[in-house]
Design a protein around this motif. Sequence first.
Motif, PDB file in Angstrom:
ATOM      1  N   LEU A   1       0.822  -1.207   0.000  1.00 30.86           N
ATOM      2  CA  LEU A   1       0.000   0.000   0.000  1.00 30.86           C
ATOM      3  C   LEU A   1       0.858   1.261   0.000  1.00 30.86           C
ATOM      4  O   LEU A   1       1.890   1.313   0.669  1.00 30.86           O
ATOM      5  CB  LEU A   1      -0.887   0.012   1.247  1.00 30.86           C
ATOM      6  N   LEU A   2       0.398   2.269  -0.733  1.00 28.87           N
ATOM      7  CA  LEU A   2       0.994   3.605  -0.674  1.00 28.87           C
ATOM      8  C   LEU A   2       0.045   4.483   0.122  1.00 28.87           C
ATOM      9  O   LEU A   2      -1.180   4.391  -0.023  1.00 28.87           O
ATOM     10  CB  LEU A   2       1.171   4.195  -2.070  1.00 28.87           C
ATOM     11  N   HIS A   3       0.618   5.357   0.964  1.00 26.86           N
ATOM     12  CA  HIS A   3      -0.179   6.224   1.821  1.00 26.86           C
ATOM     13  C   HIS A   3      -0.001   7.685   1.418  1.00 26.86           C
ATOM     14  O   HIS A   3       1.096   8.120   1.078  1.00 26.86           O
ATOM     15  CB  HIS A   3       0.229   6.032   3.284  1.00 26.86           C
ATOM     16  N   ASN A   4      -1.088   8.429   1.501  1.00 19.70           N
ATOM     17  CA  ASN A   4      -1.083   9.837   1.116  1.00 19.70           C
ATOM     18  C   ASN A   4      -0.306  10.688   2.120  1.00 19.70           C
ATOM     19  O   ASN A   4      -0.256  10.395   3.309  1.00 19.70           O
ATOM     20  CB  ASN A   4      -2.522  10.353   1.022  1.00 19.70           C
ATOM     21  N   ASP A   5       0.324  11.714   1.598  1.00 19.63           N
ATOM     22  CA  ASP A   5       0.929  12.755   2.441  1.00 19.63           C
ATOM     23  C   ASP A   5       0.739  14.079   1.705  1.00 19.63           C
ATOM     24  O   ASP A   5       0.290  14.098   0.564  1.00 19.63           O
ATOM     25  CB  ASP A   5       2.417  12.457   2.714  1.00 19.63           C
ATOM     26  N   ASP A   6       1.053  15.164   2.360  1.00 23.68           N
ATOM     27  CA  ASP A   6       0.816  16.478   1.769  1.00 23.68           C
ATOM     28  C   ASP A   6       2.000  17.014   0.970  1.00 23.68           C
ATOM     29  O   ASP A   6       1.952  18.156   0.502  1.00 23.68           O
ATOM     30  CB  ASP A   6       0.459  17.486   2.866  1.00 23.68           C
ATOM     31  N   TYR A   7       3.062  16.229   0.807  1.00 20.96           N
ATOM     32  CA  TYR A   7       4.274  16.754   0.184  1.00 20.96           C
ATOM     33  C   TYR A   7       4.737  16.016  -1.064  1.00 20.96           C
ATOM     34  O   TYR A   7       5.311  16.629  -1.959  1.00 20.96           O
ATOM     35  CB  TYR A   7       5.411  16.773   1.214  1.00 20.96           C
ATOM     36  N   THR A   8       4.541  14.714  -1.128  1.00 28.02           N
ATOM     37  CA  THR A   8       4.992  13.941  -2.290  1.00 28.02           C
ATOM     38  C   THR A   8       4.154  14.319  -3.506  1.00 28.02           C
ATOM     39  O   THR A   8       2.928  14.340  -3.431  1.00 28.02           O
ATOM     40  CB  THR A   8       4.881  12.426  -2.017  1.00 28.02           C
ATOM     41  N   THR A   9       4.827  14.586  -4.611  1.00 28.97           N
ATOM     42  CA  THR A   9       4.104  14.989  -5.821  1.00 28.97           C
ATOM     43  C   THR A   9       3.398  13.799  -6.469  1.00 28.97           C
ATOM     44  O   THR A   9       3.848  12.653  -6.342  1.00 28.97           O
ATOM     45  CB  THR A   9       5.068  15.609  -6.852  1.00 28.97           C
TER      46      THR A   9
ATOM     47  N   ASN B   1      -6.278   7.212  -6.205  1.00 22.94           N
ATOM     48  CA  ASN B   1      -6.809   6.561  -4.996  1.00 22.94           C
ATOM     49  C   ASN B   1      -6.019   7.003  -3.765  1.00 22.94           C
ATOM     50  O   ASN B   1      -6.606   7.284  -2.716  1.00 22.94           O
ATOM     51  CB  ASN B   1      -6.751   5.036  -5.113  1.00 22.94           C
ATOM     52  N   VAL B   2      -4.699   7.056  -3.907  1.00 17.83           N
ATOM     53  CA  VAL B   2      -3.859   7.503  -2.796  1.00 17.83           C
ATOM     54  C   VAL B   2      -4.237   8.928  -2.424  1.00 17.83           C
ATOM     55  O   VAL B   2      -4.427   9.247  -1.249  1.00 17.83           O
ATOM     56  CB  VAL B   2      -2.361   7.417  -3.171  1.00 17.83           C
ATOM     57  N   HIS B   3      -4.378   9.786  -3.414  1.00 21.86           N
ATOM     58  CA  HIS B   3      -4.671  11.196  -3.187  1.00 21.86           C
ATOM     59  C   HIS B   3      -6.063  11.417  -2.596  1.00 21.86           C
ATOM     60  O   HIS B   3      -6.231  12.197  -1.660  1.00 21.86           O
ATOM     61  CB  HIS B   3      -4.519  11.960  -4.507  1.00 21.86           C
ATOM     62  N   GLN B   4      -7.049  10.713  -3.134  1.00 24.71           N
ATOM     63  CA  GLN B   4      -8.436  10.954  -2.731  1.00 24.71           C
ATOM     64  C   GLN B   4      -8.881  10.136  -1.518  1.00 24.71           C
ATOM     65  O   GLN B   4      -9.665  10.610  -0.701  1.00 24.71           O
ATOM     66  CB  GLN B   4      -9.370  10.674  -3.911  1.00 24.71           C
ATOM     67  N   LYS B   5      -8.399   8.905  -1.400  1.00 24.62           N
ATOM     68  CA  LYS B   5      -8.861   8.017  -0.329  1.00 24.62           C
ATOM     69  C   LYS B   5      -7.837   7.839   0.790  1.00 24.62           C
ATOM     70  O   LYS B   5      -8.115   7.197   1.790  1.00 24.62           O
ATOM     71  CB  LYS B   5      -9.225   6.655  -0.904  1.00 24.62           C
ATOM     72  N   GLY B   6      -6.632   8.355   0.576  1.00 26.33           N
ATOM     73  CA  GLY B   6      -5.602   8.254   1.600  1.00 26.33           C
ATOM     74  C   GLY B   6      -4.689   7.056   1.479  1.00 26.33           C
ATOM     75  O   GLY B   6      -3.641   6.997   2.096  1.00 26.33           O
ATOM     76  N   VAL B   7      -5.091   6.087   0.671  1.00 21.14           N
ATOM     77  CA  VAL B   7      -4.284   4.873   0.487  1.00 21.14           C
ATOM     78  C   VAL B   7      -4.599   4.266  -0.878  1.00 21.14           C
ATOM     79  O   VAL B   7      -5.705   4.409  -1.382  1.00 21.14           O
ATOM     80  CB  VAL B   7      -4.551   3.855   1.624  1.00 21.14           C
ATOM     81  N   GLY B   8      -3.602   3.609  -1.464  1.00 22.20           N
ATOM     82  CA  GLY B   8      -3.801   2.953  -2.747  1.00 22.20           C
ATOM     83  C   GLY B   8      -3.108   1.606  -2.766  1.00 22.20           C
ATOM     84  O   GLY B   8      -1.990   1.461  -2.266  1.00 22.20           O
TER      85      GLY B   8
END
Length: 104
Positions: A29-37, A62-69
């Motif tokens: 899984l990849l997790h969203n953060d506010d800095y990674t492009t 999905n990562v951007h909108q749901k927090g995880v992909g």
Amino acid sequence: MSQYLPETTEESEVKTRHDVDEPSMFKVLLHNDDYTTMEFVVQILMLVFKKTIEESTRIMLNVHQKGVGLCGVYTYEIAETKVETVNRLARENGHPLKCTMEKV
């Protein structure tokens, strides 16, 4: 008969195991953060997970909108290697991108 091969008079017994357990599978899984492009996430998905541009973009959203992909499902060793690779590449490029694995 060859002098080098001993003659055997008894049959050998071979036991086979019929119920082989499948290996455990793990989600990466990849997790969203506010800095990674978003571009870096797409590059990681294409490079490490061999996804197409379309698949990479969908997962990134999905990562951007749901927090995880979900990047994929693999055996333990493969999942562990992919997680370590993503985390190393993220740090080397100055991104706090977080990649984890969990048992299916």
